[in-house]
Scaffold this motif. Structure first.
Motif, short mmCIF file in Angstrom:
data_model
loop_
_atom_site.label_atom_id
_atom_site.label_comp_id
_atom_site.label_asym_id
_atom_site.label_seq_id
_atom_site.Cartn_x
_atom_site.Cartn_y
_atom_site.Cartn_z
N PRO A 106 -14.96 -4.66 -11.28
CA PRO A 106 -14.73 -3.38 -10.59
C PRO A 106 -13.77 -2.46 -11.36
O PRO A 106 -13.97 -1.24 -11.39
N GLU A 107 -12.77 -3.03 -11.98
CA GLU A 107 -11.81 -2.22 -12.73
C GLU A 107 -12.48 -1.61 -13.96
O GLU A 107 -12.30 -0.42 -14.28
N GLU A 108 -13.26 -2.44 -14.69
CA GLU A 108 -13.97 -1.93 -15.86
C GLU A 108 -14.99 -0.87 -15.46
O GLU A 108 -15.16 0.16 -16.14
N ALA A 109 -15.70 -1.11 -14.36
CA ALA A 109 -16.71 -0.17 -13.89
C ALA A 109 -16.07 1.16 -13.50
O ALA A 109 -16.59 2.25 -13.81
N ALA A 110 -14.92 1.10 -12.80
CA ALA A 110 -14.24 2.33 -12.38
C ALA A 110 -13.81 3.15 -13.59
O ALA A 110 -13.94 4.39 -13.61
N GLU A 111 -13.32 2.49 -14.62
CA GLU A 111 -12.91 3.19 -15.84
C GLU A 111 -14.10 3.81 -16.55
O GLU A 111 -14.04 4.96 -17.05
N ALA A 112 -15.23 3.07 -16.57
CA ALA A 112 -16.44 3.59 -17.21
C ALA A 112 -16.98 4.79 -16.44
O ALA A 112 -17.42 5.80 -17.04
N ILE A 113 -16.95 4.72 -15.11
CA ILE A 113 -17.42 5.85 -14.28
C ILE A 113 -16.54 7.08 -14.53
O ILE A 113 -17.04 8.21 -14.65
N LYS A 114 -15.24 6.85 -14.61
CA LYS A 114 -14.31 7.96 -14.85
C LYS A 114 -14.62 8.64 -16.18
O LYS A 114 -14.63 9.88 -16.29
N THR A 115 -14.89 7.81 -17.19
CA THR A 115 -15.20 8.36 -18.52
C THR A 115 -16.50 9.16 -18.48
O THR A 115 -16.58 10.30 -19.00
N VAL A 116 -17.55 8.58 -17.91
CA VAL A 116 -18.85 9.26 -17.86
C VAL A 116 -18.77 10.51 -16.98
O VAL A 116 -19.39 11.57 -17.27
N ARG A 117 -17.99 10.44 -15.89
CA ARG A 117 -17.85 11.60 -15.00
C ARG A 117 -17.25 12.78 -15.79
O ARG A 117 -17.67 13.93 -15.63
N ALA A 118 -16.24 12.50 -16.61
CA ALA A 118 -15.64 13.57 -17.41
C ALA A 118 -16.66 14.18 -18.35
O ALA A 118 -16.69 15.40 -18.58
N GLN A 119 -17.52 13.34 -18.89
CA GLN A 119 -18.57 13.84 -19.80
C GLN A 119 -19.56 14.73 -19.04
O GLN A 119 -20.00 15.77 -19.54
N ALA A 143 -24.72 20.71 -21.78
CA ALA A 143 -26.12 20.32 -21.66
C ALA A 143 -26.74 21.12 -20.55
O ALA A 143 -26.07 21.67 -19.66
N VAL A 144 -28.05 21.17 -20.58
CA VAL A 144 -28.80 21.91 -19.57
C VAL A 144 -29.61 20.90 -18.76
O VAL A 144 -30.44 20.18 -19.31
N GLY A 145 -29.34 20.84 -17.45
CA GLY A 145 -30.03 19.93 -16.55
C GLY A 145 -29.31 19.85 -15.22
O GLY A 145 -28.32 20.58 -14.98
N ASP A 146 -29.79 18.97 -14.36
CA ASP A 146 -29.21 18.84 -13.02
C ASP A 146 -27.93 18.00 -13.11
O ASP A 146 -27.90 16.81 -12.78
N LEU A 147 -26.88 18.65 -13.58
CA LEU A 147 -25.61 17.93 -13.73
C LEU A 147 -25.06 17.48 -12.38
O LEU A 147 -24.41 16.44 -12.28
N ALA A 148 -25.35 18.21 -11.33
CA ALA A 148 -24.85 17.84 -9.99
C ALA A 148 -25.46 16.51 -9.54
O ALA A 148 -24.81 15.69 -8.90
N SER A 149 -26.75 16.31 -9.88
CA SER A 149 -27.38 15.04 -9.47
C SER A 149 -26.76 13.86 -10.21
O SER A 149 -26.60 12.76 -9.66
N LEU A 150 -26.36 14.12 -11.48
CA LEU A 150 -25.70 13.04 -12.22
C LEU A 150 -24.35 12.71 -11.58
O LEU A 150 -23.99 11.53 -11.44
N LEU A 176 -29.46 9.24 -19.39
CA LEU A 176 -29.70 7.85 -19.78
C LEU A 176 -28.41 7.04 -19.73
O LEU A 176 -28.40 5.88 -19.30
N GLU A 177 -27.31 7.67 -20.15
CA GLU A 177 -26.03 6.97 -20.11
C GLU A 177 -25.63 6.66 -18.67
O GLU A 177 -25.13 5.56 -18.38
N VAL A 178 -25.88 7.60 -17.75
CA VAL A 178 -25.59 7.35 -16.32
C VAL A 178 -26.46 6.21 -15.81
O VAL A 178 -26.01 5.33 -15.06
N GLN A 179 -27.75 6.25 -16.21
CA GLN A 179 -28.67 5.18 -15.75
C GLN A 179 -28.20 3.80 -16.23
O GLN A 179 -28.21 2.83 -15.47
N LEU A 180 -27.82 3.73 -17.49
CA LEU A 180 -27.34 2.45 -18.04
C LEU A 180 -26.07 2.00 -17.31
O LEU A 180 -25.90 0.80 -17.02
N LEU A 181 -25.20 2.94 -17.01
CA LEU A 181 -23.98 2.60 -16.28
C LEU A 181 -24.32 2.08 -14.89
O LEU A 181 -23.72 1.10 -14.41
N GLU A 182 -25.28 2.73 -14.22
CA GLU A 182 -25.71 2.25 -12.89
C GLU A 182 -26.18 0.79 -12.97
O GLU A 182 -25.85 -0.03 -12.11
#
Length: 408
Positions: free
Chosen positions: A65-78, A84-91, A49-55
């Motif tokens: 773009p700068e704020e988005a890149a920083e947010a993607i970096k943060t979510v990517r680390a998460q 968690a159990v799920g398709d982490l590769a798809s995220l 859901l967090e990835v979806q909201l970020l999208e």
């Protein structure tokens, strides 16, 4: 217990399956394997859901773009280290898919920034050019207001590259400085002129007040006209004293001309009676024309003229009318006198008499020659002499009439 994206070991350890193999994400010793997998699956769903909201936020352009890149970096680390159990590769793939979006947004932002910079540069060039034009003019009130408006416009525009921005600012600032310097010099000069005008007008007001009680109507009225010309030529004095000085000057004028007009009104009443006398004299004078007896007309006119002068002045608005009628009679009498002189001119009369004498003598000679030609029966000579005699006789008749005219 096994799951598509994970399993629970016998010791309660929960594992997630990835492309690199499985890795433990935690333990759930308190419950059943199903509960353990459900717990870690809910963690995945929250992360998805967090990835979806970020999208959504990235695609909508809410984030830079700068704020988005920083947010993607943060979510990517998460996502990378997610327990968690799920398709982490798809995220992670969905996060990777946002990179082209960011690149497109960066390009659009750059193009938009370049466009704004070009528009800002064009606007600032126009502001600088208009300010320079104002600096060359003499609109001291409107120009100052317009320069203030231009400064506000300048402040509202985004900065451009430093070199261009500084160069344009120097042009704009220099124009404002030049205009302000000229404006101050103008008002300083104007204040000096107004102070000089104040000195002149104080002198004129004082002189006008000295003349206010004068009864030398003609010279004083002339002097007031001179003072008025000087007043107009002096220009405006400082505003706080100009009207006060004018009231003094105008009041002195009104006092003098009011007194003069009152005296003139009294004289006009006296002059009205004189005009009635002169109207009666005009009736007498106008009866003298057309002239029948020149000497009688001249004598009568001289008598009328003496009585005319004795009658005195008339109202100013009647002078032209009455004098014009009298002059008309005088001109007709003079015309009659000139005509008589032409008729009785001694030199012209003598010349006319001499012509008559010469023509009579010539005719006598022709008549003698004609008698001789007839006696000789010379028909041709008779015809010539008769034609000549008729012509000379015609001239003689005209000469006698002219002599009679000049002889009166």
């Amino acid at each position: 217990m096994s799951h598509e994206w994970g399993r629970v070991g016998e010791d309660g350890t929960v594992y997630v399956r990835t492309a690199d193999g499985e890795r433990p994400v935690g333990q759930y010793p308190a419950g059943s394997p199903e509960d353990a997998l459900a717990f870690y699956t809910r963690r995945y769903e929250a992360l998805a859901l967090e990835v979806q909201l970020l999208e959504q936020r990235v695609n909508s352009g809410v984030l830079s773009p700068e704020e988005a890149a920083e947010a993607i970096k943060t979510v990517r680390a998460q996502v990378t280290d997610a327990n968690a159990v799920g398709d982490l590769a798809s995220l992670s793939g969905r996060l990777d898919a946002l990179s082209p979006v960011l690149a497109s947004q960066r390009k659009a932002r750059q193009e938009e920034k370049a466009q704004r910079a070009a528009e800002s540069k064009s606007a600032k060039e126009a502001i600088a050019a208009e300010a320079e034009k104002i600096a060359e003019g003499t609109d001291w009130r409107g120009g100052a207001n317009r320069l203030r408006d231009l400064l506000d416009q300048w402040k509202s525009l985004p900065r451009i590259d430093r070199a261009s921005d500084d160069a344009l600012w120097r042009r704009f600032s220099s124009a404002r400085t030049t205009y302000t310097r000229h404006r101050k010099a103008h008002f300083a000069e104007q204040n000096e002129r107004r102070e000089s005008a104040r000195v002149v007008k104080e002198r004129l007001a004082a002189e006008a007040e000295e003349l206010a009680d004068s009864t030398e109507w003609g010279p004083t009225a002339g002097r007031f006209r001179d003072l008025m010309r000087q007043w107009k030529a002096a220009g405006p004095a400082p505003r706080e004293v100009d009207e006060q000085l004018w009231q003094r000057f105008r009041g002195a004028q009104d006092t003098f001309f009011g007194a003069r007009d009152a005296v003139q009104a009294e004289l006009d009443r006296e002059f009205t009676a004189n005009a009635e006398v002169k109207e009666g004299l005009l009736v007498e004078a106008e009866k003298l024309v057309p002239v029948d007896d020149l000497e009688t007309a001249k004598k009568s006119f001289r008598d009328i003229a003496e009585r005319w002068e004795a009658a005195g002045k008339v109202p100013r608005d009647r002078i032209k009318e009455l004098e014009g009628r009298l002059r008309k009679v005088e001109q007709q009498i003079r015309s009659a006198e000139d005509e008589q002189w032409k008729r009785t001119d001694p030199e012209k009369s003598a010349r006319a008499d001499d012509m008559v004498s010469k023509l009579e003598a010539a005719i006598a000679v022709i008549e003698a020659d004609l008698a001789a030609a007839r006696a000789a029966d010379d028909a041709k000579r008779v015809q010539e002499l008769e034609d000549n005699l008729a012509s000379r006789q015609s001239f003689l008749d005209m000469a006698r009439r002219a002599s009679a005219d000049y002889g009166g």
